[in-house]
Design a protein around this motif. Structure first.
Motif, PDB file in Angstrom:
ATOM      1  N   SER A 147      -1.016   8.231 -46.764  1.00  0.00           N
ATOM      2  CA  SER A 147      -2.000   7.519 -47.585  1.00  0.00           C
ATOM      3  C   SER A 147      -3.382   8.043 -47.253  1.00  0.00           C
ATOM      4  CB  SER A 147      -1.938   6.006 -47.341  1.00  0.00           C
ATOM      5  OG  SER A 147      -2.497   5.675 -46.077  1.00  0.00           O
ATOM      6  N   LEU A 148      -4.285   7.904 -48.196  1.00  0.00           N
ATOM      7  CA  LEU A 148      -5.666   8.341 -48.041  1.00  0.00           C
ATOM      8  C   LEU A 148      -6.581   7.189 -48.436  1.00  0.00           C
ATOM      9  CD1 LEU A 148      -7.873  10.516 -47.614  1.00  0.00           C
ATOM     10  CD2 LEU A 148      -7.532  11.194 -50.002  1.00  0.00           C
ATOM     11  N   THR A 149      -7.380   6.723 -47.475  1.00  0.00           N
ATOM     12  CA  THR A 149      -8.350   5.652 -47.736  1.00  0.00           C
ATOM     13  C   THR A 149      -9.746   6.249 -47.684  1.00  0.00           C
ATOM     14  OG1 THR A 149      -6.907   3.978 -46.748  1.00  0.00           O
ATOM     15  CG2 THR A 149      -9.240   3.428 -46.980  1.00  0.00           C
ATOM     16  N   LEU A 150     -10.476   6.140 -48.773  1.00  0.00           N
ATOM     17  CA  LEU A 150     -11.839   6.655 -48.871  1.00  0.00           C
ATOM     18  C   LEU A 150     -12.789   5.468 -48.993  1.00  0.00           C
ATOM     19  CD1 LEU A 150     -11.178   9.540 -51.442  1.00  0.00           C
ATOM     20  CD2 LEU A 150     -11.130   9.655 -48.943  1.00  0.00           C
ATOM     21  N   MET A 151     -13.712   5.348 -48.032  1.00  0.00           N
ATOM     22  CA  MET A 151     -14.566   4.169 -47.966  1.00  0.00           C
ATOM     23  C   MET A 151     -16.037   4.556 -48.115  1.00  0.00           C
ATOM     24  SD  MET A 151     -12.665   2.151 -44.845  1.00  0.00           S
ATOM     25  CE  MET A 151     -13.353   0.570 -45.324  1.00  0.00           C
ATOM     26  N   ALA A 152     -16.666   4.062 -49.172  1.00  0.00           N
ATOM     27  CA  ALA A 152     -18.113   4.202 -49.375  1.00  0.00           C
ATOM     28  C   ALA A 152     -18.577   5.639 -49.196  1.00  0.00           C
ATOM     29  CB  ALA A 152     -18.868   3.274 -48.429  1.00  0.00           C
ATOM     30  N   GLY A 153     -17.965   6.554 -49.940  1.00  0.00           N
ATOM     31  CA  GLY A 153     -18.284   7.972 -49.777  1.00  0.00           C
ATOM     32  C   GLY A 153     -18.811   8.630 -51.043  1.00  0.00           C
ATOM     33  N   PRO A 154     -19.524   9.752 -50.893  1.00  0.00           N
ATOM     34  CA  PRO A 154     -20.193  10.427 -52.014  1.00  0.00           C
ATOM     35  C   PRO A 154     -19.301  11.406 -52.758  1.00  0.00           C
ATOM     36  CG  PRO A 154     -20.764  11.533 -49.972  1.00  0.00           C
ATOM     37  CD  PRO A 154     -19.844  10.386 -49.593  1.00  0.00           C
ATOM     38  N   ILE A 155     -18.211  10.930 -53.340  1.00  0.00           N
ATOM     39  CA  ILE A 155     -17.315  11.810 -54.081  1.00  0.00           C
ATOM     40  C   ILE A 155     -18.016  12.377 -55.319  1.00  0.00           C
ATOM     41  CG2 ILE A 155     -15.121  11.966 -55.316  1.00  0.00           C
ATOM     42  CD1 ILE A 155     -14.834  11.628 -52.294  1.00  0.00           C
ATOM     43  N   LEU A 201      -6.433   4.843 -51.750  1.00  0.00           N
ATOM     44  CA  LEU A 201      -7.231   3.614 -51.812  1.00  0.00           C
ATOM     45  C   LEU A 201      -8.695   3.989 -51.720  1.00  0.00           C
ATOM     46  CD1 LEU A 201      -7.767   0.518 -51.646  1.00  0.00           C
ATOM     47  CD2 LEU A 201      -7.447   0.716 -49.165  1.00  0.00           C
ATOM     48  N   THR A 202      -9.496   3.526 -52.672  1.00  0.00           N
ATOM     49  CA  THR A 202     -10.943   3.714 -52.620  1.00  0.00           C
ATOM     50  C   THR A 202     -11.600   2.349 -52.442  1.00  0.00           C
ATOM     51  OG1 THR A 202     -10.984   3.699 -55.061  1.00  0.00           O
ATOM     52  CG2 THR A 202     -11.011   5.840 -53.970  1.00  0.00           C
ATOM     53  N   VAL A 203     -12.612   2.297 -51.572  1.00  0.00           N
ATOM     54  CA  VAL A 203     -13.285   1.038 -51.246  1.00  0.00           C
ATOM     55  C   VAL A 203     -14.792   1.222 -51.403  1.00  0.00           C
ATOM     56  CG1 VAL A 203     -13.629  -0.756 -49.505  1.00  0.00           C
ATOM     57  CG2 VAL A 203     -11.463   0.508 -49.573  1.00  0.00           C
ATOM     58  N   GLU A 204     -15.430   0.278 -52.070  1.00  0.00           N
ATOM     59  CA  GLU A 204     -16.876   0.323 -52.264  1.00  0.00           C
ATOM     60  C   GLU A 204     -17.498  -1.040 -51.986  1.00  0.00           C
ATOM     61  OE1 GLU A 204     -17.200   3.789 -55.700  1.00  0.00           O
ATOM     62  OE2 GLU A 204     -17.179   1.680 -56.331  1.00  0.00           O
ATOM     63  N   GLY A 205     -18.804  -1.036 -51.685  1.00  0.00           N
ATOM     64  CA  GLY A 205     -19.546  -2.270 -51.475  1.00  0.00           C
ATOM     65  C   GLY A 205     -20.491  -2.536 -52.626  1.00  0.00           C
ATOM     66  N   THR A 228     -17.357   6.536 -55.079  1.00  0.00           N
ATOM     67  CA  THR A 228     -16.087   6.722 -54.380  1.00  0.00           C
ATOM     68  C   THR A 228     -14.915   6.548 -55.341  1.00  0.00           C
ATOM     69  OG1 THR A 228     -17.166   5.725 -52.460  1.00  0.00           O
ATOM     70  CG2 THR A 228     -14.809   6.098 -52.300  1.00  0.00           C
ATOM     71  N   LEU A 229     -15.052   5.634 -56.274  1.00  0.00           N
ATOM     72  CA  LEU A 229     -14.018   5.400 -57.287  1.00  0.00           C
ATOM     73  C   LEU A 229     -13.688   6.672 -58.054  1.00  0.00           C
ATOM     74  CD1 LEU A 229     -12.252   3.457 -58.990  1.00  0.00           C
ATOM     75  CD2 LEU A 229     -14.293   2.991 -60.373  1.00  0.00           C
ATOM     76  N   ALA A 230     -14.657   7.597 -58.142  1.00  0.00           N
ATOM     77  CA  ALA A 230     -14.456   8.850 -58.870  1.00  0.00           C
ATOM     78  C   ALA A 230     -13.252   9.631 -58.363  1.00  0.00           C
ATOM     79  CB  ALA A 230     -15.718   9.706 -58.781  1.00  0.00           C
ATOM     80  N   ARG A 264       0.332   4.450 -57.198  1.00  0.00           N
ATOM     81  CA  ARG A 264      -0.120   4.974 -55.905  1.00  0.00           C
ATOM     82  C   ARG A 264      -1.640   4.876 -55.752  1.00  0.00           C
ATOM     83  NH1 ARG A 264       3.636   8.169 -52.955  1.00  0.00           N
ATOM     84  NH2 ARG A 264       5.618   8.441 -54.073  1.00  0.00           N
ATOM     85  N   LYS A 265      -2.326   4.338 -56.727  1.00  0.00           N
ATOM     86  CA  LYS A 265      -3.781   4.241 -56.685  1.00  0.00           C
ATOM     87  C   LYS A 265      -4.230   2.788 -56.623  1.00  0.00           C
ATOM     88  CE  LYS A 265      -4.554   8.289 -59.680  1.00  0.00           C
ATOM     89  NZ  LYS A 265      -5.234   8.737 -60.931  1.00  0.00           N
ATOM     90  N   THR A 266      -5.204   2.526 -55.747  1.00  0.00           N
ATOM     91  CA  THR A 266      -5.785   1.188 -55.639  1.00  0.00           C
ATOM     92  C   THR A 266      -7.289   1.321 -55.424  1.00  0.00           C
ATOM     93  OG1 THR A 266      -3.758   0.371 -54.579  1.00  0.00           O
ATOM     94  CG2 THR A 266      -5.717  -1.024 -54.409  1.00  0.00           C
ATOM     95  N   HIS A 267      -8.044   0.432 -56.044  1.00  0.00           N
ATOM     96  CA  HIS A 267      -9.497   0.398 -55.808  1.00  0.00           C
ATOM     97  C   HIS A 267      -9.893  -1.011 -55.414  1.00  0.00           C
ATOM     98  CE1 HIS A 267     -13.719   1.349 -56.019  1.00  0.00           C
ATOM     99  NE2 HIS A 267     -13.921   0.349 -56.838  1.00  0.00           N
TER     100      HIS A 267
END
Length: 405
Positions: free
Chosen positions: A198-206, A340-344, A355-357, A369-372
């Motif tokens: 799994s890949l969790t991306l948190m508050a990042g500049p995608i 999984l992408t996580v944003e504030g 990050t949702l991008a 397989r995708k969650t936001h």
């Protein structure tokens, strides 16, 4: 001369701060079982002086014991399990852990040490074996060890995933989300057994074209040559990394401080008031935060400039143009990894949608397989630290990892 001038000031001010620290301790002398009020005020004043300065030594992680299902506090073991000249791979594991999912947590290389993610580790280690990238201060790494750029950053993630083996979960916080996504694409295209479960991306500049923040807009105001000339300096003589081109950590921290200067001034005022009023527990929380916040490390100049240019100015990843060692990244190769992408909601560093991008870039991944997750009421640091991270964001992360294990 940027770094040299800073170092002169630091060398002159360090003795003053040390004197203030000793004076504070002396001022806290007890008299007849009561603190003398004038000395309380003096001690609070000296504490402010001692705190107002930067350090370049990584603080301790000090991960606290975890309470298990039986209500017993279980110690957490900390160990170095692998490393390179640029990074140590740290392991945090409960002493009673058996077959817990492995998570590689990639810390930002953004001016602070990996201890900035202490709260993230403290929460994750309840249910996982946590492996953390403990980046070394580039000013302490000799030039003989080679250059460190964005390719090397991505390469380290791949090495660490290979070291940890199959069924390892990958998590990137803020800046390294780009590198984590890139590493996942490379391993997926190579059909590696070690590609992330799994890949969790948190508050990042995608994709910083989406809802650009003040930080994003600053990167667009000047050409890359301006950043190189104005913000990149040379490591001075008395460090092992002498001659390296670096983006000094003190410049990065000053930029962050200036974004919320009034809030930081109020925090120091509140610290003084708590200390004078004998509210030491509240004062200690503020003091400990700033001791961590003012512990800084430098960034590799090539890595910094490549990140500014490729991620914030030219947006190569969302355009499908980012490469790894000259090799185009193929996001469509990512077919198995849960994402999984996580944003504030109140993030003023990575705007909502950036990050949702990643969800759209991984276009071949099945929807299941995708969650936001968009967390209401939190800013940038609240995404991976604090009460809402623990109570509302972490359960989403934990459940996704369980689904992918």
């Amino acid at each position: 001369m940027i770094y040299q001038n800073y170092q002169v000031v630091a060398d002159l001010s360090d003795p003053i701060r040390k004197f203030a620290e000793h004076a504070r301790d002396i001022s806290l002398t007890w008299f007849d079982g009561q603190r003398i009020t004038p000395l309380q005020r003096m001690a609070a004043y000296y504490e402010q002086i001692a705190l107002l300065g930067f350090t370049h030594v990584r603080p301790e992680f000090n991960i606290e014991p975890v309470v298990n299902a039986r209500g017993v506090a279980v110690p957490v073991r900390e160990s170095r399990v692998y490393g390179t000249p640029f990074c140590d791979l740290m392991c945090f594991k409960r002493e009673d852990a058996v077959d817990l999912p492995k998570v590689l947590l990639v810390a930002p290389m953004s001016g602070h040490f990996a201890t900035l993610l202490r709260g993230t580790v403290q929460t994750l280690v309840q249910d996982h074996e946590v492996y953390l990238t403990d980046w070394r201060n580039i000013r302490d790494i000799p030039m003989s060890e080679g250059v460190f750029g964005l390719d090397e950053y991505i390469e380290h993630i791949i090495w660490f995933m290979q070291h940890l083996g199959p069924n390892t979960h990958l998590m990137g916080v803020c800046q390294p989300t780009v590198a984590c996504l890139a590493a996942t694409a490379v391993m997926a295209e190579d059909r590696s057994d070690c590609q992330p479960a799994s890949l969790t991306l948190m508050a990042g500049p995608i994709d910083t074209r989406v809802n650009p923040t003040q930080v994003n807009e600053l990167a667009m105001t000047q050409p890359i040559e301006w950043f190189e000339q104005k913000l990149v300096g040379m490591v001075p003589l008395h460090f092992k990394g002498v001659g390296r081109r670096v983006y000094p950590g003190f410049m990065q921290l000053m930029a962050f401080l200036n974004m919320n200067l009034d809030r930081h001034r109020q925090s120091f005022k509140t610290l003084y008031e708590h200390r004078v009023n004998g509210e030491d527990e509240k004062a200690d929380l503020i003091r400990d935060f700033y001791k961590e916040y003012f512990a800084i490390m430098d960034l590799s100049g090539p890595f910094y400039l490549e990140t500014v240019k490729n991620v914030f100015q030219e947006h190569l990843l969302p355009k499908g143009l980012l490469t790894y060692k000259g090799r185009p990244l193929n996001m469509k190769a990512i077919r198995k990894t849960f994402l999984l992408t996580v944003e504030g909601e109140r993030d003023d560093i990575c705007g909502m949608g950036q990050t949702l991008a990643a969800q759209d870039l991984c276009s071949v991944l099945p929807a299941y397989r995708k969650t936001h997750h968009l967390q209401a009421g939190v800013g940038h640091y609240g995404v991976f630290n604090g009460r809402r991270w623990e109570a509302q964001i972490y359960p989403v992360v934990r459940n996704m990892i369980r689904s992918a294990t």
